[in-house]
Design an enzyme around this catalytic site. Structure first.
Site, PDB file in Angstrom:
ATOM      1  N   LYS A  70       0.843  -1.209   0.000  1.00  0.00           N
ATOM      2  CA  LYS A  70       0.000   0.000   0.000  1.00  0.00           C
ATOM      3  C   LYS A  70       0.873   1.253   0.000  1.00  0.00           C
ATOM      4  O   LYS A  70       0.695   2.157  -0.825  1.00  0.00           O
ATOM      5  CB  LYS A  70      -0.913   0.006   1.226  1.00  0.00           C
ATOM      6  CG  LYS A  70      -1.641   1.325   1.454  1.00  0.00           C
ATOM      7  CD  LYS A  70      -2.314   1.356   2.819  1.00  0.00           C
ATOM      8  CE  LYS A  70      -2.870   2.730   3.126  1.00  0.00           C
ATOM      9  NZ  LYS A  70      -3.974   3.133   2.235  1.00  0.00           N
ATOM     10  N   ILE A 489     -21.639  12.284   0.363  1.00  0.00           N
ATOM     11  CA  ILE A 489     -22.018  10.982   0.925  1.00  0.00           C
ATOM     12  C   ILE A 489     -21.656  10.834   2.401  1.00  0.00           C
ATOM     13  O   ILE A 489     -22.207  10.005   3.097  1.00  0.00           O
ATOM     14  CB  ILE A 489     -21.399   9.845   0.078  1.00  0.00           C
ATOM     15  CG1 ILE A 489     -21.838   9.984  -1.383  1.00  0.00           C
ATOM     16  CG2 ILE A 489     -21.793   8.479   0.605  1.00  0.00           C
ATOM     17  CD1 ILE A 489     -23.331  10.064  -1.597  1.00  0.00           C
ATOM     18  N   GLY A 490     -20.732  11.639   2.895  1.00  0.00           N
ATOM     19  CA  GLY A 490     -20.451  11.546   4.330  1.00  0.00           C
ATOM     20  C   GLY A 490     -19.072  12.022   4.716  1.00  0.00           C
ATOM     21  O   GLY A 490     -18.901  13.025   5.399  1.00  0.00           O
ATOM     22  N   GLU A 542     -16.923  13.416   9.208  1.00  0.00           N
ATOM     23  CA  GLU A 542     -16.477  12.202   9.912  1.00  0.00           C
ATOM     24  C   GLU A 542     -14.990  12.209  10.302  1.00  0.00           C
ATOM     25  O   GLU A 542     -14.308  11.192  10.201  1.00  0.00           O
ATOM     26  CB  GLU A 542     -16.793  10.958   9.064  1.00  0.00           C
ATOM     27  CG  GLU A 542     -18.254  10.854   8.688  1.00  0.00           C
ATOM     28  CD  GLU A 542     -18.564   9.695   7.749  1.00  0.00           C
ATOM     29  OE1 GLU A 542     -17.722   8.801   7.597  1.00  0.00           O
ATOM     30  OE2 GLU A 542     -19.663   9.693   7.164  1.00  0.00           O
ATOM     31  N   CYS A 574      -7.096  -0.552   1.940  1.00  0.00           N
ATOM     32  CA  CYS A 574      -7.268  -1.693   2.845  1.00  0.00           C
ATOM     33  C   CYS A 574      -8.286  -1.345   3.919  1.00  0.00           C
ATOM     34  O   CYS A 574      -8.445  -0.182   4.286  1.00  0.00           O
ATOM     35  CB  CYS A 574      -5.940  -2.050   3.516  1.00  0.00           C
ATOM     36  SG  CYS A 574      -4.642  -2.517   2.368  1.00  0.00           S
ATOM     37  N   HIS A 699     -27.135   4.731   1.392  1.00  0.00           N
ATOM     38  CA  HIS A 699     -26.147   4.823   0.316  1.00  0.00           C
ATOM     39  C   HIS A 699     -25.637   3.438  -0.047  1.00  0.00           C
ATOM     40  O   HIS A 699     -25.417   2.601   0.825  1.00  0.00           O
ATOM     41  CB  HIS A 699     -24.967   5.704   0.744  1.00  0.00           C
ATOM     42  CG  HIS A 699     -23.845   5.686  -0.253  1.00  0.00           C
ATOM     43  ND1 HIS A 699     -23.959   6.259  -1.498  1.00  0.00           N
ATOM     44  CD2 HIS A 699     -22.617   5.118  -0.199  1.00  0.00           C
ATOM     45  CE1 HIS A 699     -22.831   6.064  -2.158  1.00  0.00           C
ATOM     46  NE2 HIS A 699     -22.007   5.365  -1.406  1.00  0.00           N
ATOM     47  N   HIS A 710     -35.945  -4.043  -6.934  1.00  0.00           N
ATOM     48  CA  HIS A 710     -37.219  -4.137  -6.205  1.00  0.00           C
ATOM     49  C   HIS A 710     -36.985  -4.292  -4.705  1.00  0.00           C
ATOM     50  O   HIS A 710     -37.786  -3.800  -3.888  1.00  0.00           O
ATOM     51  CB  HIS A 710     -38.072  -5.265  -6.768  1.00  0.00           C
ATOM     52  CG  HIS A 710     -38.508  -4.997  -8.190  1.00  0.00           C
ATOM     53  ND1 HIS A 710     -39.443  -4.030  -8.505  1.00  0.00           N
ATOM     54  CD2 HIS A 710     -38.093  -5.523  -9.374  1.00  0.00           C
ATOM     55  CE1 HIS A 710     -39.614  -3.994  -9.813  1.00  0.00           C
ATOM     56  NE2 HIS A 710     -38.799  -4.885 -10.369  1.00  0.00           N
ATOM     57  N   GLU A 723     -23.877   4.522  -6.334  1.00  0.00           N
ATOM     58  CA  GLU A 723     -22.788   4.599  -7.313  1.00  0.00           C
ATOM     59  C   GLU A 723     -23.345   4.448  -8.718  1.00  0.00           C
ATOM     60  O   GLU A 723     -24.181   3.607  -8.976  1.00  0.00           O
ATOM     61  CB  GLU A 723     -21.750   3.494  -7.040  1.00  0.00           C
ATOM     62  CG  GLU A 723     -20.564   3.534  -7.987  1.00  0.00           C
ATOM     63  CD  GLU A 723     -20.781   2.757  -9.277  1.00  0.00           C
ATOM     64  OE1 GLU A 723     -20.279   3.199 -10.324  1.00  0.00           O
ATOM     65  OE2 GLU A 723     -21.462   1.716  -9.247  1.00  0.00           O
ATOM     66  N   HIS A 753     -13.233   7.516  -6.683  1.00  0.00           N
ATOM     67  CA  HIS A 753     -12.112   6.598  -6.518  1.00  0.00           C
ATOM     68  C   HIS A 753     -10.991   6.884  -7.525  1.00  0.00           C
ATOM     69  O   HIS A 753     -10.058   6.106  -7.638  1.00  0.00           O
ATOM     70  CB  HIS A 753     -12.589   5.142  -6.628  1.00  0.00           C
ATOM     71  CG  HIS A 753     -13.407   4.723  -5.450  1.00  0.00           C
ATOM     72  ND1 HIS A 753     -14.782   4.837  -5.427  1.00  0.00           N
ATOM     73  CD2 HIS A 753     -13.059   4.222  -4.245  1.00  0.00           C
ATOM     74  CE1 HIS A 753     -15.232   4.404  -4.266  1.00  0.00           C
ATOM     75  NE2 HIS A 753     -14.213   4.034  -3.527  1.00  0.00           N
TER      76      HIS A 753
END
Length: 817
Positions: A70, A489-490, A542, A574, A699, A710, A723, A753
Site C-alpha cells: 500500500k 455521501i459523508g 467524519e 485496505c 447509500h 425491487h 454509485e 475513486h
C-alpha cells in the site's frame, strides 16, 4: 498520473535486488538471465512427487503484514519514489510469502497471485485487452497504462470497478467488444514463476481462467449490450496457449486456472464454453498437471458434470466451507485418477479451523478419491483474510486463541495434510480442540436479553406507517430544499494531521479535551467549505472516524479489534474488519455528540451519519456459530436505538449506509429471496419508529444493483444515493426499462475513486441523462461515494463543478416551466 507517465518499465518484470529481512543481496532475477541464485538465496526445491504432495494454498494476501505494498504504491503514485522502488518492495513481499509457505511445508505454492492492483486487471494486461482511450500501442504493458486503467488519469476515466462475487474485494471490469485485438502483452505470470524458481521455490502459476474472465467482463461503451462476450473465447485462447507454452518451457509442472464462475447458475451454452476452452487448450496443457479451482459456493450439478469431464484437467478444487453440498456430489461420483483439492480451511473468515472435523471430512474423501489423489487446500484465496496473528500483540488472549489469519491457515493446511499421511501433531490438535471448547463455553459470547430481542423480530414487518410520497412532502415543508438538491455521501478527506491526532488520542498522548477541540475545528472547517460551495444538505466530514464499520464496532458490545488485521479492498485501499465474536448491543449513544455539534454550526440540514446493519455484518469477520441473519438483527436493534437518539437530538436527516447490501447477495439464485428478505427487513428495523418529517437516506456503492432494484425499493428509504458514474450509468437502464421509483434518488455524478476532477459540463451532461429517466422532483446530485480517500485539492474543484452543474440545470428546468 503525470508522475507515472515516464515509467514505461514493464510493471511485471522481475527485479534484480532481493531483500531478506534487513540484508540486501544482488541476484539474477531478470527475465533475460536465468542463472541460479547464490546458495544463500535458495529456500529449497520441493519434490513434486505426488505421493508426498498433500497441501496447497489457492492464493495469499499481497499487501504485506504491515501494508508494505500500500505505502509503496501510494508513494509511487505521488511521484515520491521510482518504479524500481515499487518493484523492489514487491519482490521482497513475494519472496517472503514463498519462503513462508515453503518453510511451513506447503507442497503446492501459488505464484502470480501477487498483483499491483487486481488479478483480473492483470489478465486484461496479459491478453492485451486495453481500451483504446488509454493510448496503448502494443508492446509489454507498463505501469503508465496499467495504472491508468485502474485509476484513470488527467484526461481519461478509469475502468469500472465492482465487487468480486460476494466479497468486499473489488475487481476492474474488462471492457470488451468484437473489435478488440488480443495479444500477449504482459509476461507477469511467467516472470513470477521464474522469480520463485530462481529463489529455489517450485510454484503453481495461477491464471484467471478464460471462461470466467469473459463472463466477468462487460461490453465496451458503444458495443451492443446483447453482444456475446463468450464469442471472444476463440480469440483469447491463443494468448492463453502462449502463456502455458512459456510456463512449460520455464519448467512449470502444475498450473492453476481459477474458474469461480462455475459456482454460479450458468446456462447450457456457458457450460459448453468450458468444455470448448479446455478442449482447445488440451494440446498446450499436455504434460502439465492442471488444476481448476472453484470457490465461494457449491458447484451446481450440471457444472460439476461439465467440470469433472474435462479431459485436459487433472485436478479439481472445491470450497468445502461455503460449498458443503459439493461433498455430496463428490461422494456420488468422482473421476478415477483425478486429484481432489479439498478446500477445508476457510479463506473468508478468521476463526481457527475445527481440525478434528476437517480431518474427519478428509478421511471420508480419502476413501472416495484415494490417498494419493487427495490434496488439503484452502476454500479460496487467503486474500480475503488478515495476514498474520503474530502482529496482534494487544489482542485479548482468549479471543486471539480462537483465531487464525492467513499465516496460521497455512500452518493449519499443512497440519491436516500431515495428519492425513499419518504424522498427526497431537499437541497442535489438542491445543486447537481446547481453543474451540473455550470459545463455545465463554460467557462473553452470549447475552440472553439480546438474543430474545432479536428472536422476537423474525415474524414482524417493521415498516414506517406513512408511504414515501407523503413523507417526502412532510420533509420538504420542514427542509425547504431546492430542486436537484446537492449533498455529499459523508466523509471528507482524512489528512495526515487528522490521523495523527486520532492516533495520539488513542495512545493517550493528548487529552480528551484537546482531542474534542481538534475534531470541532475540523468539523467547523468542513461545514464552512460546504457552505461556501453552497451545498444544500451538509455532512460533518467524519473526522473522528477511522472506518465506517470499525468506528461503530468499537462502540458496540460483542466486537473485537486488531492492530494489523488489514484486508485489501481495492488497489492500495485496505480495511480492518472488526471481529464479531458475541451477541451485539449498544451500551450508549455513538454519534449524537458529534452530529449535534455539527448541526449547531449551520442553519442548513446536517446529516447524521450511520452505517447500516447489513454493511456492518458483511464488512466484519462474523461469528460462525449462529446464522448470519441473527447477528444482523442484533446489529439492527443497536442502530435503531442510535437513529431514535439522533432524532431526539434534532437531527432531521439521517443517513444509514448499506453499501454492502448487494455484495452479500448469495451467488445462487435459489438463495436470493431468503437473504434479501432478512437484509431488507434489518434495514427497515433501524428506522421504522421515526417521524414522517425525519428524512432517512441510505447509500450503496460498487455493485450491480439492477437485479435487486425491487428489494432496494422495499427498503423504503426516503432518499438513496448510489454509485453510478464508473459503470457508464448502468443503473439508469432499469428506469429506462420502466421501473417506477417514487423515493428520492441520487445516482452519483462523478467517480471519487479516481484523482480525476470532472468538469462542470461533464457533470451537467450526467444530470441531463438522469433527468431523461427520473422525475426532477426526486433527483439528488451527489458524488458516487465518500471523499475520505481524496485530497482537498481534488475535492474542492470537483464539488464546485458539481454544485454549478446542479444550478445550471435548475435554471434550465425553471425556464422550461
Amino acid at each position: 498520473m503525470n508522475q507515472v507517465s515516464h515509467h514505461i518499465l514493464a510493471p511485471f518484470s522481475s527485479l534484480r535486488v532481493i531483500s531478506l529481512g534487513s540484508l540486501t543481496f544482488s541476484s539474477s532475477l531478470s527475465t533475460t538471465n536465468s542463472n541460479s541464485p547464490p546458495s544463500f538465496l535458495r529456500f529449497s526445491f520441493r519434490s513434486f512427487s505426488i505421493r508426498a504432495m498433500a497441501s496447497h494454498i489457492v492464493g495469499y494476501p499481497r499487501m504485506g503484514p504491515k501494508r508494505e505494498l500500500k505505502f509503496a504504491l501510494e508513494s509511487f503514485w505521488d511521484g515520491k519514489s521510482s518504479a524500481e522502488d515499487l518493484q523492489k518492495v514487491s519482490a521482497d513481499l513475494r519472496s517472503s510469502i514463498w519462503k513462508q509457505m515453503s518453510d511451513a511445508g506447503i507442497k503446492l505454492i501459488p505464484s502470480n497471485t501477487f498483483s499491483y492492483y487486481d488479478q483480473v486487471l492483470d489478465t486484461t494486461a496479459m491478453i492485451g485487452a486495453v481500451p483504446p482511450r488509454y493510448g496503448w500501442n502494443g508492446g509489454e504493458i507498463g505501469f503508465d497504462v496499467y495504472f491508468s486503467m485502474a485509476r484513470g488519469n488527467a484526461s481519461v476515466p478509469a475502468m469500472e470497478m465492482t465487487k468480486w462475487f460476494d466479497t468486499n474485494y473489488h475487481y476492474i471490469v474488462p471492457e470488451l467488444g468484437p473489435e478488440v485485438n488480443f495479444s500477449y502483452a504482459s509476461h507477469k505470470a511467467v516472470n513470477e514463476y521464474k522469480e520463485a524458481k530462481a529463489l529455489g521455490v517450485e510454484t503453481v502459476p495461477v491464471l484467471v481462467g478464460p471462461v470466467s474472465y469473459l463472463l466477468l467482463s462487460k461490453p465496451a461503451k458503444g458495443v451492443e449490450k446483447s453482444f456475446s462476450l463468450l464469442s471472444l473465447l476463440d480469440k483469447i485462447l491463443p494468448v492463453y496457449q502462449e502463456v502455458v507454452t512459456e510456463l512449460k518451457a520455464a519448467g512449470a509442472t502444475w498450473i492453476q486456472f481459477d474458474e469461480p464462475k462455475l459456482v454460479m447458475d450458468l446456462a447450457a451454452h456457458e457450460l459448453q464454453a468450458f468444455t470448448h476452452a479446455y478442449s482447445v487448450l488440451e494440446a498446450s496443457l499436455s504434460g502439465l498437471d492442471v488444476l481448476i479451482a472453484t470457490y465461494f459456493a457449491d458447484v451446481p450439478v450440471e457444472a460439476y458434470k461439465t467440470l469433472t469431464s474435462l479431459k485436459s484437467v487433472t485436478a479439481f478444487g472445491f470450497d468445502l466451507v461455503r460449498g458443503t453440498k459439493t461433498l455430496d456430489l463428490v461422494k456420488g461420483g468422482f473421476p478415477s485418477g483425478k486429484y481432489l483439492f479439498a478446500g477445508v480451511v476457510d479463506g473468508r473468515n478468521i476463526w481457527a479451523n475445527d481440525l478434528a472435523s476437517s480431518l474427519s471430512t478428509l478421511n471420508a474423501l480419502e476413501g472416495i478419491v484415494g490417498k494419493d489423489k487427495l490434496v488439503v487446500s484452502t476454500s479460496c484465496s487467503l486474500l480475503h483474510t488478515a495476514v498474520d496473528l503474530v502482529n496482534e500483540t494487544k489482542l485479548d488472549q482468549e479471543i486471539k486463541s480462537w483465531l487464525a489469519f492467513a499465516a496460521q491457515k497455512v500452518v493449519e493446511v499443512n497440519a491436516l495434510a500431515k495428519a492425513l499421511s499419518g504424522q498427526k501433531d497431537e499437541a497442535f490438535f489438542s491445543a486447537n480442540a481446547a481453543a474451540l471448547a473455550s470459545r463455545k463455553s465463554s460467557p462473553r459470547v452470549t447475552n440472553e436479553a439480546v438474543q430474545k430481542a432479536a428472536a422476537a423480530l423474525k415474524d414482524s414487518d417493521h415498516r414506517r406507517v406513512t408511504n414515501v410520497s407523503a413523507r417526502l412532502d412532510a420533509q420538504q415543508k420542514k427542509l425547504n430544499l431546492p430542486i436537484l438538491p446537492t449533498t455529499t455521501i459523508g466523509s471528507f478527506p482524512q489528512t495526515m494531521d487528522l490521523r495523527r491526532v486520532r492516533r495520539e488520542y488513542k495512545a493517550k498522548k493528548i487529552s480528551e479535551e484537546n482531542y474534542v477541540e481538534a475534531m470541532k475545528e475540523e468539523i467547523n472547517k468542513v461545514v464552512k467549505i460546504q457552505e461556501e460551495l453552497d451545498i444544500d444538505v451538509l455532512v460533518h466530514g467524519e473526522p473522528e472516524r477511522n472506518d465506517m464499520v470499525e468506528y461503530f464496532g468499537e462502540q458496540l458490545s460483542g466486537f473485537a479489534f486488531t492492530a494489523n488485521g488489514w484486508v485489501q479492498s481495492y488497489g492500495s485501499r485496505c480495511v480492518k474488519p472488526p471481529i464479531i465474536y458475541g451477541d451485539v448491543s449498544r451500551p450508549k449513544a455513538m454519534t449524537v455528540f458529534w452530529s449535534s455539534i455539527a448541526q449547531s454550526m449551520t442553519k442548513r440540514p446536517m446529516k447524521g451519519m450511520l452505517t447500516g446493519p447489513v454493511t456492518i455484518l458483511n464488512w466484519s469477520f462474523v461469528r460462525n456459530d449462529q446464522p448470519r441473519f441473527e447477528t444482523c438483527y442484533q446489529i439492527a436493534l443497536a442502530i435503531k436505538d442510535e437513529v431514535e437518539d439522533l432524532e431526539k437530538a434534532g437531527i432531521a436527516v439521517i443517513q444509514i449506509d448499506e453499501a454492502a447490501l448487494r455484495e452479500g447477495l448469495p451467488l445462487r439464485k435459489s438463495e436470493h429471496t431468503f437473504y434479501l428478505d432478512w437484509a431488507v427487513h434489518s434495514f427497515r428495523i433501524t428506522n421504522c419508529g421515526v417521524k414522517d418529517t425525519t428524512q432517512i437516506h441510505t447509500h450503496m456503492c460498487y455493485s450491480n444493483f439492477n437485479d435487486i432494484i425491487h428489494s432496494i425499493i422495499d427498503m423504503d428509504a426516503d432518499v438513496i444515493t448510489i454509485e453510478n458514474s464508473r459503470s457508464d450509468e448502468k443503473l439508469l437502464s432499469v428506469f429506462r426499462e420502466g421501473v417506477k421509483y417514487g423515493a428520492g434518488i441520487g445516482p452519483g455524478v462523478y467517480d471519487i475513486h479516481s484523482p480525476r476532477i470532472p468538469s462542470e459540463e461533464e457533470i451537467a451532461d450526467r444530470i441531463e441523462k438522469m433527468l431523461a429517466v427520473l422525475e426532477s422532483n426526486i433527483l439528488w446530485v451527489n458524488p458516487d461515494c465518500g471523499l475520505k480517500t481524496r485530497k482537498y485539492t481534488e475535492v474542492k474543484p470537483a464539488l464546485s463543478h458539481m454544485v454549478a452543474a446542479a444550478k445550471r440545470l435548475r435554471t434550465k428546468l425553471g425556464s422550461a416551466q
